[in-house]
Scaffold this active site. Structure first.
Site, short mmCIF file in Angstrom:
data_model
loop_
_atom_site.label_atom_id
_atom_site.label_comp_id
_atom_site.label_asym_id
_atom_site.label_seq_id
_atom_site.Cartn_x
_atom_site.Cartn_y
_atom_site.Cartn_z
N GLU A 35 10.85 11.33 6.72
CA GLU A 35 9.63 11.75 7.41
C GLU A 35 9.57 11.73 8.55
O GLU A 35 8.80 12.42 9.36
CB GLU A 35 8.52 11.09 6.76
CG GLU A 35 8.45 9.46 7.16
CD GLU A 35 7.37 8.70 6.54
OE1 GLU A 35 7.08 8.70 5.31
OE2 GLU A 35 6.96 7.77 7.27
N ARG A 40 7.24 3.36 1.19
CA ARG A 40 8.16 3.86 2.05
C ARG A 40 8.90 5.00 1.52
O ARG A 40 9.44 4.72 0.11
CB ARG A 40 9.21 2.78 2.47
CG ARG A 40 8.57 1.68 3.54
CD ARG A 40 8.32 2.44 4.70
NE ARG A 40 7.66 1.69 5.96
CZ ARG A 40 6.45 1.45 5.94
NH1 ARG A 40 5.57 2.03 5.29
NH2 ARG A 40 5.84 0.83 6.91
N HIS A 54 1.71 10.29 5.34
CA HIS A 54 1.38 8.75 5.69
C HIS A 54 0.06 8.79 6.33
O HIS A 54 0.10 8.11 7.56
CB HIS A 54 2.64 8.60 6.83
CG HIS A 54 3.01 7.19 6.77
ND1 HIS A 54 4.57 6.70 6.56
CD2 HIS A 54 2.35 6.03 6.57
CE1 HIS A 54 4.33 5.23 6.50
NE2 HIS A 54 3.10 5.09 6.54
P1 NAI Z 1 2.89 -7.34 0.68
O1 NAI Z 1 4.20 -8.13 1.44
O2 NAI Z 1 1.67 -8.25 0.41
O3 NAI Z 1 3.59 -7.07 -0.83
C1 NAI Z 1 4.75 -6.57 -0.95
C2 NAI Z 1 5.23 -7.27 -2.62
O4 NAI Z 1 6.50 -6.70 -2.93
C3 NAI Z 1 5.17 -8.51 -2.75
O5 NAI Z 1 4.68 -9.25 -3.67
C4 NAI Z 1 6.80 -8.84 -2.82
O6 NAI Z 1 7.08 -10.01 -3.59
C5 NAI Z 1 7.27 -7.62 -3.62
N1 NAI Z 1 8.61 -7.25 -3.65
C6 NAI Z 1 9.42 -7.52 -2.50
N2 NAI Z 1 10.65 -6.95 -3.09
C7 NAI Z 1 10.54 -6.71 -4.45
C8 NAI Z 1 11.62 -6.40 -5.38
N3 NAI Z 1 12.71 -5.93 -5.41
N4 NAI Z 1 10.84 -5.92 -6.57
C9 NAI Z 1 9.71 -5.98 -6.94
N5 NAI Z 1 8.77 -6.46 -5.82
C10 NAI Z 1 9.12 -6.97 -4.94
O7 NAI Z 1 2.98 -5.99 1.31
P2 NAI Z 1 1.74 -5.08 1.32
O8 NAI Z 1 0.86 -5.35 2.49
O9 NAI Z 1 1.11 -4.98 -0.12
O10 NAI Z 1 2.35 -3.46 1.25
C11 NAI Z 1 3.36 -2.87 0.57
C12 NAI Z 1 3.90 -1.89 1.29
O11 NAI Z 1 3.11 -0.68 1.69
C13 NAI Z 1 4.45 -2.14 2.69
O12 NAI Z 1 5.82 -2.91 2.59
C14 NAI Z 1 4.70 -0.74 3.33
O13 NAI Z 1 5.99 -0.38 2.98
C15 NAI Z 1 3.78 0.14 2.67
N6 NAI Z 1 2.41 0.51 3.41
C16 NAI Z 1 2.16 1.84 3.53
C17 NAI Z 1 0.94 2.26 4.23
C18 NAI Z 1 0.65 3.67 4.38
O14 NAI Z 1 0.05 4.04 5.35
N7 NAI Z 1 1.25 4.48 3.27
C19 NAI Z 1 0.27 1.17 5.14
C20 NAI Z 1 0.69 -0.11 5.06
C21 NAI Z 1 1.53 -0.39 4.32
#
Ligand code: NAI
Length: 334
Positions: free
Chosen positions: A263, A234, A295
């Site tokens: 964005e 993000r 994105h």
């Molecule tokens: P997820 O929920 O599986 O993993 C997120 C990880 O971040 C978790 O392991 C969580 O414990 C960790 N986390 C949370 N707060 C934290 C902190 N303060 N410090 C360190 N780690 C922390 O999510 P996923 O599916 O891996 O997605 C990650 C991100 O990718 C989403 O939140 C979204 O923002 C982004 N995304 C981007 C896309 C794109 O098209 N560019 C598409 C899909 C997701």
């Protein structure tokens, strides 16, 4: 059920129509983003379908409530653009697609790294212009480099596995370290240590009050001279001004971003005939060591199929009064 789909593009129509085949919902597509003013387009619908930059604040949700909309079906995983508490108070159900293809985003992060490290974007343009010179195309090997991850959830885990395949060392920070990754050799450290040890730092955590602007002058100051920063998560995880300063001072050697803090004013539309009224992105666009994509991390056939399928399932569960693990609840925000 009638569904009003906002921020829709040709690919949304194609994949949602395909997924709707067996459900037979009535879908109306709107290209405009969903906000307080455009909400009235959903008149007569039972549900709206929204995307990452639709502004689902209290005002927009109140406008939807007035139209008796009972469901916001997000066709994405993140829900930082929704006032979940307000939705709960108004009795509007929020559902999302928690996982579609983590591979799509992880592989896009790798694409950004390889493009920056081997300058393939420059080579492509040069050769098209019959310029076969190799001047200024010197890159670097990924093998033995240290890759730092903030967030090792679904996407981070897959990204770590791919980078290990290149022979990289992986250091990571997550609130909940993953045992499987630990067994694969990933070293969990404090965020500060990850910033300071990484040759390439990739962000894979959600945007929360704790992670907002996690990349700022202080953490950039901890990074190695000339390191690479990748953000496919993000935009607001990064303080853009501080990153521009770090690039100017050559502290940051490369920047690859698929997301940008502002964005919603720019991405997902063709502005090639407009003057871009955003000094930070225009500045970033001039740096030779910066790569910006708009994105598109999620934009693969596999991910779009999953997103459309789960979105239609969510809407059908709502229509049928069924419970679902895809609901976004106030507890999840807390
Ligand atoms: P997820 O929920 O599986 O993993 C997120 C990880 O971040 C978790 O392991 C969580 O414990 C960790 N986390 C949370 N707060 C934290 C902190 N303060 N410090 C360190 N780690 C922390 O999510 P996923 O599916 O891996 O997605 C990650 C991100 O990718 C989403 O939140 C979204 O923002 C982004 N995304 C981007 C896309 C794109 O098209 N560019 C598409 C899909 C997701």
């Amino acid at each position: 059920m009638k569904i009003a789909v906002f921020s829709s593009k040709a690919y949304d129509k194609e994949y949602l129509n395909q997924a709707n085949g067996s459900w037979g919902h009535e879908i109306e597509y709107f290209e405009v983003p969903l906000n307080r003013k455009t909400a009235k387009l959903a008149t007569g619908a039972g549900a709206v379908c929204a995307f990452v930059n639709d502004k689902l604040n209290r005002d927009t949700l109140a406008a939807l409530r007035e139209l008796n909309i009972g469901l916001v079906a997000l066709r994405c995983a993140g829900f930082n653009n929704v006032d979940i508490e307000a939705a709960g108070e108004m009795g509007i159900r929020i559902m999302r697609v928690p996982a579609y293809s983590p591979h799509a985003v992880a592989e896009h992060a790798v694409a950004l790294i390889l493009t920056l490290s081997r300058k393939t974007h420059k080579a492509y343009n040069r050769v098209r212009d019959a310029n076969f010179s190799l001047e200024n195309l010197v890159g670097f090997d990924l093998e033995k480099k240290t890759v730092g991850l903030i967030g090792t959830g679904k996407i981070g885990q897959i990204f770590a596995g791919i980078m290990m395949g290149f022979g990289c060392r992986i250091v990571a920070h997550d609130l909940y370290p993953n045992d499987e990754l630990k067994n694969m050799g990933v070293e969990y450290l404090s965020a500060e240590e990850v910033f300071s040890r990484a040759d390439i730092l990739s962000l894979h955590c959600p945007l929360t009050p704790d992670t907002a602007q996690i990349v700022n002058s202080k953490t950039l100051g901890m990074m190695k001279q000339g390191a690479m920063l990748i953000n496919t998560s993000r935009g607001k995880l990064i303080n853009t001004e501080d990153v521009i300063t770090a690039l100017r001072e050559k502290k940051l050697g490369y920047l690859g971003i698929d997301v940008y803090a502002e964005e919603e004013k720019l991405f997902f539309r063709d502005l090639s005939e407009h003057i871009i009224d955003d000094e930070k992105i225009t500045q970033l666009m001039t740096f030779p060591n910066v790569l910006i994509t708009a994105h598109q991390g999620f934009l693969t056939r596999e991910a779009l199929t999953e997103i459309a399928g789960t979105t239609m399932q969510n809407i059908s569960d709502f229509a049928g009064g069924k419970i679902s693990s895809n609901d976004v609840t106030t507890e999840m925000v807390a």
